[in-house]
Design a protein around this motif. Sequence first.
Motif, PDB file in Angstrom:
ATOM      1  N   HIS A 113       0.383  -1.171  -0.186  1.00 26.77           N
ATOM      2  CA  HIS A 113       0.018  -0.338  -0.048  1.00 26.77           C
ATOM      3  C   HIS A 113       0.966   1.279   0.578  1.00 26.77           C
ATOM      4  O   HIS A 113       0.233   2.303  -0.622  1.00 26.77           O
ATOM      5  CB  HIS A 113      -1.056  -0.354   1.425  1.00 26.77           C
ATOM      6  CG  HIS A 113      -1.779   1.586   1.033  1.00 26.77           C
ATOM      7  ND1 HIS A 113      -3.223   1.450   1.084  1.00 26.77           N
ATOM      8  CD2 HIS A 113      -2.111   2.102   2.192  1.00 26.77           C
ATOM      9  CE1 HIS A 113      -3.498   2.103   1.121  1.00 26.77           C
ATOM     10  NE2 HIS A 113      -2.693   3.086   1.556  1.00 26.77           N
ATOM     11  N   HIS A 143       1.112   4.632  -2.834  1.00 26.92           N
ATOM     12  CA  HIS A 143       1.300   5.757  -2.573  1.00 26.92           C
ATOM     13  C   HIS A 143       2.405   6.482  -3.389  1.00 26.92           C
ATOM     14  O   HIS A 143       1.882   7.543  -3.720  1.00 26.92           O
ATOM     15  CB  HIS A 143       0.986   6.082  -1.114  1.00 26.92           C
ATOM     16  CG  HIS A 143      -0.489   6.479  -0.028  1.00 26.92           C
ATOM     17  ND1 HIS A 143      -1.228   7.075  -0.823  1.00 26.92           N
ATOM     18  CD2 HIS A 143      -0.517   5.388   0.927  1.00 26.92           C
ATOM     19  CE1 HIS A 143      -1.861   6.803  -0.290  1.00 26.92           C
ATOM     20  NE2 HIS A 143      -1.582   5.789   1.280  1.00 26.92           N
ATOM     21  N   SER A 170      -1.506   9.852   6.165  1.00 25.61           N
ATOM     22  CA  SER A 170      -2.230   9.715   6.769  1.00 25.61           C
ATOM     23  C   SER A 170      -3.269   9.182   7.949  1.00 25.61           C
ATOM     24  O   SER A 170      -2.147   9.133   9.069  1.00 25.61           O
ATOM     25  CB  SER A 170      -2.750   8.458   5.481  1.00 25.61           C
ATOM     26  OG  SER A 170      -2.359   7.119   6.345  1.00 25.61           O
ATOM     27  N   HIS A 221      -1.013   5.934   8.259  1.00 24.69           N
ATOM     28  CA  HIS A 221       0.537   5.644   8.495  1.00 24.69           C
ATOM     29  C   HIS A 221       1.246   7.158   8.257  1.00 24.69           C
ATOM     30  O   HIS A 221       0.905   7.798   7.772  1.00 24.69           O
ATOM     31  CB  HIS A 221       0.620   4.875   7.564  1.00 24.69           C
ATOM     32  CG  HIS A 221       0.092   4.915   6.134  1.00 24.69           C
ATOM     33  ND1 HIS A 221       0.056   5.885   4.678  1.00 24.69           N
ATOM     34  CD2 HIS A 221      -1.317   4.365   6.086  1.00 24.69           C
ATOM     35  CE1 HIS A 221      -0.468   5.735   4.385  1.00 24.69           C
ATOM     36  NE2 HIS A 221      -1.263   4.728   4.667  1.00 24.69           N
ATOM     37  N   ASP A 273      -6.771   7.706   0.168  1.00 27.79           N
ATOM     38  CA  ASP A 273      -6.461   5.773  -0.224  1.00 27.79           C
ATOM     39  C   ASP A 273      -7.783   5.555  -1.451  1.00 27.79           C
ATOM     40  O   ASP A 273      -8.805   6.149  -2.102  1.00 27.79           O
ATOM     41  CB  ASP A 273      -7.151   4.833   0.807  1.00 27.79           C
ATOM     42  CG  ASP A 273      -5.393   4.411   1.499  1.00 27.79           C
ATOM     43  OD1 ASP A 273      -4.691   5.097   1.240  1.00 27.79           O
ATOM     44  OD2 ASP A 273      -6.551   4.275   2.195  1.00 27.79           O
TER      45      ASP A 273
HETATM   46 ZN   LIG Z   1      -3.294   4.604   2.979  1.00 27.21          ZN
END
Ligand SMILES: [Zn+2]
Lengths: 224, 350
Positions: free
Chosen positions: B119, B123, B143, B146, B312
């Motif tokens: 993931h 990004h 985010s 994270h 996302d």
């Molecule tokens: Zn994310």
Amino acid sequence: MLVLALDTATPAVTAGVVRLDPDGAVAELAARVVHDGRKHGELLMPGVLGACGDADVTLREIEAVVVGAGPGPFTGLRVGMVTAASLGDALGIPVHGVCSLDAIAADAVGDGIDGNLLVATDARRREVYWAAYDAEARRLTGPTVERPDALAERIPGLGLAAAAGSLVEQFGLPVRGPEAPTPRGLVAAAADLLGSGAEPGPLEPLYLRRPDAVPPGERKPVTA
Amino acid sequence: MNSAGIVLGIETSCDETGVGIVRISADGVPELLANEIASSVEEHARFGGVVPEVASRAHLQAMVPAVQRALATAGITGRDVDAVAVTAGPGLAGALLVGVAAAKAYAAAWGVPLYGVNHLAAHVAVDTVQHGPLPPALALLVSGGHSSLLAVPDLAGPVTPLGATIDDAAGEAFDKVARLLGLPFPGGPHVDRAAKEGDPAAVRFPRGLTGPRDAPFDFSFSGLKTAVARHVEALQRAGTPVPVADVAASFQEAVVDVLTAKTVRAAREHGMETVLLGGGVAANSRLRVLAQERCDAAGLTLRVPRPVLCTDNGAMVAALGAHLLRAGATPSPLDLPADSSLPVTEVLVG
Ligand SMILES: [Zn+2]
């Protein structure tokens, strides 16, 4: 008609290829079943392709999908549901959801039964999912989730002659049939729907429980 | 344009069901064809945070319709798709599992390779659909889930993690401070808006992990959150109205000050000339402004994807999958697990 059958509502990760004849006869051509209640996501697609290989058919020859819609522990249940929905979409074929307990019942009444049938599976948290059926595997009540002692109190009123599924030994009934849905049972439970050629209804999982979540209360101050 | 392939990407690591489609040319230029997002954020608002089971249920309902919309938007059919990419982790375990299972089914039914991807690396990769091929870059990903500093020499190659939060994610701090100030969930946009009317120097909140002996590239936002709570509670006890705009601006300044200072320092120390921002907090207006100022001052090039690509989405997964497809990466097996704590060093799960 070649039907792919999936179920992930119990610890058995089940995939199979079944032939449904116009007269309603159901023949299981291949089944891949692995018992691992924490690996539905890893095991299901390899099982699907394995079953297709065993039956010597390709995914593109499959004409419909039947999936057990639960009730079952949520995380595993969703693997089967979303796999079935995605396969159906990608292959352009209908997807029918059936109650997973109905599929167990369809197998369990097979040799004839002198009364009604109880089907139960493990709902964790010391509860069971259950439903009751007549001798033709027609659902009489349920599916429901509750504690085994609450179910035991209802049993005298259900006219039961046998039980199938898991955690059913405690009810003092003759136990028969499979512990988990089989491909054959899943297709048998959906046979009328499949045979009618009707548009499948929306694919709704039978969760029977709300998510565990409560809105937060008053914030606790960090300074006393 | 000589096409190397079309990749459909699926993202379900948190509360957004994202399906994106990216076509990549033989010389590595990606083009965004679709980016469909179904969000369950409103269902989580009354809980003050994402409820995993609620998110997972929403993913199951949204998955197939999102794929259908993405294909329609791109003007293609499943037969045109050359690979399926999916977020394999990190993220919410039950949520990831829905996307991974769907991706396997689509890949198997279409007879194309499956790429289970990271993931965080996705990004980073998404920036290429807006700004073209990416030189070696230092990425700051911030985010609700994270907060990481990564060195990314090559999109299809390994990523080096330089630092991460040791407690709350940056977006989590925004959510908690928003709640403290009586602002709605998710907190980021509301704090950003309130801060526009406030004085960022009104309160000097602490800058976490910026001492000489602290880890240079790690973050901590828990102490900051507590400091804001103490400040607000002291005002409330004294019967003084809370200056929401000033507190929001001062809190936000403390967050973006640390984020940008550490990012620029990391870029310099690792010899990177390009800095990239990603993640939902990268939509924060003050972070964008201060990052630009500091990158300009340090002679660094800053790249920030537009906000819909920062939060996302499926396009980011498709973009990373497209670069992997073009690089000839070995596809993931169909027994690919969803890994909620997948390390960022694993860009592609083999
Ligand atoms: Zn994310």
